[in-house]
Design an enzyme around this catalytic site. Sequence first.
Site, PDB file in Angstrom:
ATOM      1  CE  LYS A  22       2.317   2.094   4.723  1.00  0.00           C
ATOM      2  NZ  LYS A  22       1.692   1.203   3.436  1.00  0.00           N
ATOM      3  CB  THR A  33      -1.338   0.032   0.963  1.00  0.00           C
ATOM      4  OG1 THR A  33      -1.516  -1.362   1.173  1.00  0.00           O
ATOM      5  CG2 THR A  33      -1.071   1.167   0.892  1.00  0.00           C
ATOM      6  CE  LYS A  37      -5.428  -1.849   1.567  1.00  0.00           C
ATOM      7  NZ  LYS A  37      -4.044  -2.775   1.335  1.00  0.00           N
TER       8      LYS A  37
END
Length: 357
Positions: A244, A101, A176
């Site tokens: 993150k 990701t 995502k």
Amino acid sequence: MTTNHIRKVAFIGTGIMGARIAGHILDAGFDLTVHNRTKEKAEGLIAAGATWADTPAEAAADADVVFTMVGYPSDVEDLYLSTDGLVRRAKKGAWLVDLTTSSPELARDIHDAAEIEDIHAFDCPVTGGEQGAIDATLTLIVGATKSQVAPVRGVLETFSSKVFYFDKPGGGQTAKLCNQVSLASCMVGYADAMALAEQSGIDVSRMLEVLASGMGGSVASRELAPRSAAGDYKPGFLAEHLRKDIGLARASSEELDITLPGAENAYALYDMLCQIGGSRMGTQALTLLYQDEETCRAAGLDWSQLDRGDDEDGCDEGESGCSCGHDHGDGDGACCGGHGDGCGHHHGEGCCHHEEE
């Protein structure tokens, strides 16, 4: 190159998810070469028949398809675009598939650089967690069209059950991040619900059954909340990785000039969890923030780390240390929205650790 001609596969990044995915590729009969910064985390694959490579470039040199699953956009950028990166070292006609990701902008840059070298690259972040990786039922979120991905579909099917196509480079990463924004709010929602139930003196497990049977539930509350209730904080997905991801979504929202209040709140909470020592715990450890200090201490958290300042902020430094240079909070114990601008890297990531491996 068609699927029938794909024999050699390289996998770089054999962490919690990567090792499981690589194992399915190996079990499907592909000739697999692996590389990981820490070789010990690839030993199981090597014992099962995979070939070890000392460097990412060596792993990719003769591969028809190269998969990568590392920690942060800074890792991805270095892995693909450095002088000795995959874009320069993979063979002509090879496929480069990033499962990390990461940043949509970086995914576009990698795609464009690869095409110049007659190499095909696309972003393909996954969702489904560690259990999905174990069961080979991950959902793939692809930044390319179905026809573009067709040559490597056979390899992708070894570890997935669903594929969604978003037709352009970076499209998979954007989708995502949308998933992660929703997930983060779901995590905060069930943590709030558990705290309310506990402090009100009702049975928390029974309340979670209510959530599971009604509109207030989510996959997160169904699968992770029982682990929170049992005090099981073992990671299937690291808290620092969700931090993150939310940071990446925040960076995208700033570029689009929109506000994501739910993501902002979730980021502040996960940033706090990471600061006090929970960065390597599972995302379900968020519920510890609602507990008393003794319970937190027993789980390995230390609230005093909020007072340590910029140089000792409690982030898990991994192998390379935290070099963000941002304020991680003002030390007063309030929810701290530090890292608001990411680390200042060109591609707008959050805190720049290297954890997936």
